[in-house]
Enzyme design. Structure first.
Site, PDB file in Angstrom:
ATOM      1  N   TYR A  39       0.828  -1.204   0.000  1.00  0.00           N
ATOM      2  CA  TYR A  39       0.000   0.000   0.000  1.00  0.00           C
ATOM      3  C   TYR A  39       0.867   1.260   0.000  1.00  0.00           C
ATOM      4  O   TYR A  39       0.639   2.187  -0.792  1.00  0.00           O
ATOM      5  CB  TYR A  39      -0.922   0.005   1.225  1.00  0.00           C
ATOM      6  CG  TYR A  39      -1.776   1.246   1.330  1.00  0.00           C
ATOM      7  CD1 TYR A  39      -2.804   1.487   0.423  1.00  0.00           C
ATOM      8  CD2 TYR A  39      -1.560   2.188   2.338  1.00  0.00           C
ATOM      9  CE1 TYR A  39      -3.586   2.626   0.508  1.00  0.00           C
ATOM     10  CE2 TYR A  39      -2.333   3.322   2.436  1.00  0.00           C
ATOM     11  CZ  TYR A  39      -3.350   3.542   1.523  1.00  0.00           C
ATOM     12  OH  TYR A  39      -4.125   4.679   1.611  1.00  0.00           O
ATOM     13  N   LYS A  41       1.262   4.351  -2.975  1.00  0.00           N
ATOM     14  CA  LYS A  41       1.023   5.773  -2.722  1.00  0.00           C
ATOM     15  C   LYS A  41       2.264   6.619  -3.017  1.00  0.00           C
ATOM     16  O   LYS A  41       2.150   7.772  -3.458  1.00  0.00           O
ATOM     17  CB  LYS A  41       0.551   5.984  -1.275  1.00  0.00           C
ATOM     18  CG  LYS A  41      -0.829   5.421  -0.998  1.00  0.00           C
ATOM     19  CD  LYS A  41      -1.875   6.041  -1.914  1.00  0.00           C
ATOM     20  CE  LYS A  41      -3.263   5.526  -1.690  1.00  0.00           C
ATOM     21  NZ  LYS A  41      -4.269   6.163  -2.571  1.00  0.00           N
ATOM     22  N   THR A  59     -13.609   6.078   6.188  1.00  0.00           N
ATOM     23  CA  THR A  59     -14.226   5.492   5.000  1.00  0.00           C
ATOM     24  C   THR A  59     -14.046   3.976   5.028  1.00  0.00           C
ATOM     25  O   THR A  59     -13.408   3.418   5.916  1.00  0.00           O
ATOM     26  CB  THR A  59     -13.583   6.033   3.705  1.00  0.00           C
ATOM     27  OG1 THR A  59     -12.245   5.522   3.614  1.00  0.00           O
ATOM     28  CG2 THR A  59     -13.552   7.552   3.693  1.00  0.00           C
TER      29      THR A  59
END
Length: 325
Positions: free
Chosen positions: A205, A209, A242
């Protein structure tokens, strides 16, 4: 090997998270300035069916934009469009199904969009996933690397000619790449971008990014050198409540819930930085930035490495079948 490839990325990622939470504990999120109307402008927002993507799409439509929401959930997409149309009388919204884990699907969408002969003024590369257990896409890519970065690299390049034609002096086209503070913990493994040697979802991850920030900086350099009226910026929304956190371990999920209620930002608050980059008058002609809480912020030292930028660009072109300029 396990210590360096799995435990270290995990610790780095959570240290980044702690730093962000401390910042958010003592600093309010920035308030969007009054944004100019965007009547007649066209935007594409990936992952725009929910969360920050939906809030971004809704706000851009409220400014008068024609917003094309890209996602892989048809029912969510229809519901998002319906809600935006009910709330926004000035703008327009539509949903197009695209599977961002499939490069074929990305290519098909890009070609379909081009066939419509629409301009493109704003591309918000928002879609993403986090901490997914090891899995590969249909093209054989690591899931984070493809969904968060490589598909957006391909989409941006396939639509770059439209963005170039749509921009003009004093009214640039804009590309917004959704990064994260976790990029500071990222390392690019050029010889193992798909993390097959020793998998770490945290490392994968963070790498995806960081790749987005490297891509942002390199592309802006190329556009500036070519004299094109297109700006590219990376944005960091902070820690936002989220569905991105649904893949946390059970214990981490339990710890996250009470903290999120107090310290995490809402999707609307998190989306503010994308909206700012996409529409603010203050950002006209300003590219190659990393934006956090409404401010230009210095990204990781690695993200400014021109050699690493060029290597990642070349490799990404090879992986996606693009001809390197």
């Amino acid at each position: 090997m396990w210590l360096q490839s799995v435990l270290l990325p995990l610790l780095r990622l959570y240290m980044c998270g702690i730093k962000v939470l401390i910042y958010q504990m003592f600093n309010k999120f920035f308030t969007l300035p009054v944004l100019p109307k965007q009547n007649g402008r066209v935007a594409i927002v990936t992952g725009g069916t929910r969360g920050m993507g939906f809030e971004t799409a809704r706000h851009l439509a409220s400014l008068g934009m024609h917003v094309i929401i890209v996602g892989n959930e048809r029912e969510e997409g229809k519901a998002a469009v319906r809600k935006i149309q009910e709330e926004c009388s000035n703008g327009k919204a539509e949903f197009v199904f695209v599977d961002l884990t499939s490069l074929k699907s990305v290519r098909q969408f890009a070609q379909t969009f081009k066939d419509r002969r629409l301009p493109l003024h704003v591309l918000v590369n928002n879609a993403g996933t986090m901490l997914v257990p090891e899995r590969q896409t249909e093209d054989g890519f690591e899931f984070h690397f493809c969904l968060n970065y490589l598909s957006h690299f391909l989409l941006t390049n396939l639509l770059l000619d439209v963005l170039k034609r749509s921009g003009r002096p004093g009214c640039c086209s804009r590309v917004v790449n959704m990064s994260s503070a976790t990029h500071y913990a990222g390392v690019i493994h050029m010889d193992d971008l798909n993390r097959r040697v020793c998998y770490s979802s945290h490392g994968a991850y963070a790498q995806s990014k960081l790749a987005l920030v490297l891509f942002t900086n390199y592309l802006q350099e190329q556009l500036t050198a070519g004299g094109f009226h297109v700006i590219v910026n990376a944005v960091d929304p902070g820690m936002v409540d989220t569905a991105l956190y649904d893949n946390l371990w059970t214990l981490a999920q339990m710890l996250k819930r009470p903290i999120a209620k107090v310290l995490f930002r809402t999707p609307a608050e998190g989306a503010a930085i994308s909206i700012y980059a996409a529409a603010a008058a203050e950002m006209e002609g300003v590219g190659g930035c990393y934006l956090y809480n409404g401010q230009k912020t210095r990204s990781s030292e690695l993200s400014y490495d021109p050699e690493l930028q060029a290597k990642l660009w070349k490799k990404s072109c090879q992986l996606t079948g693009l001809q390197e300029d």
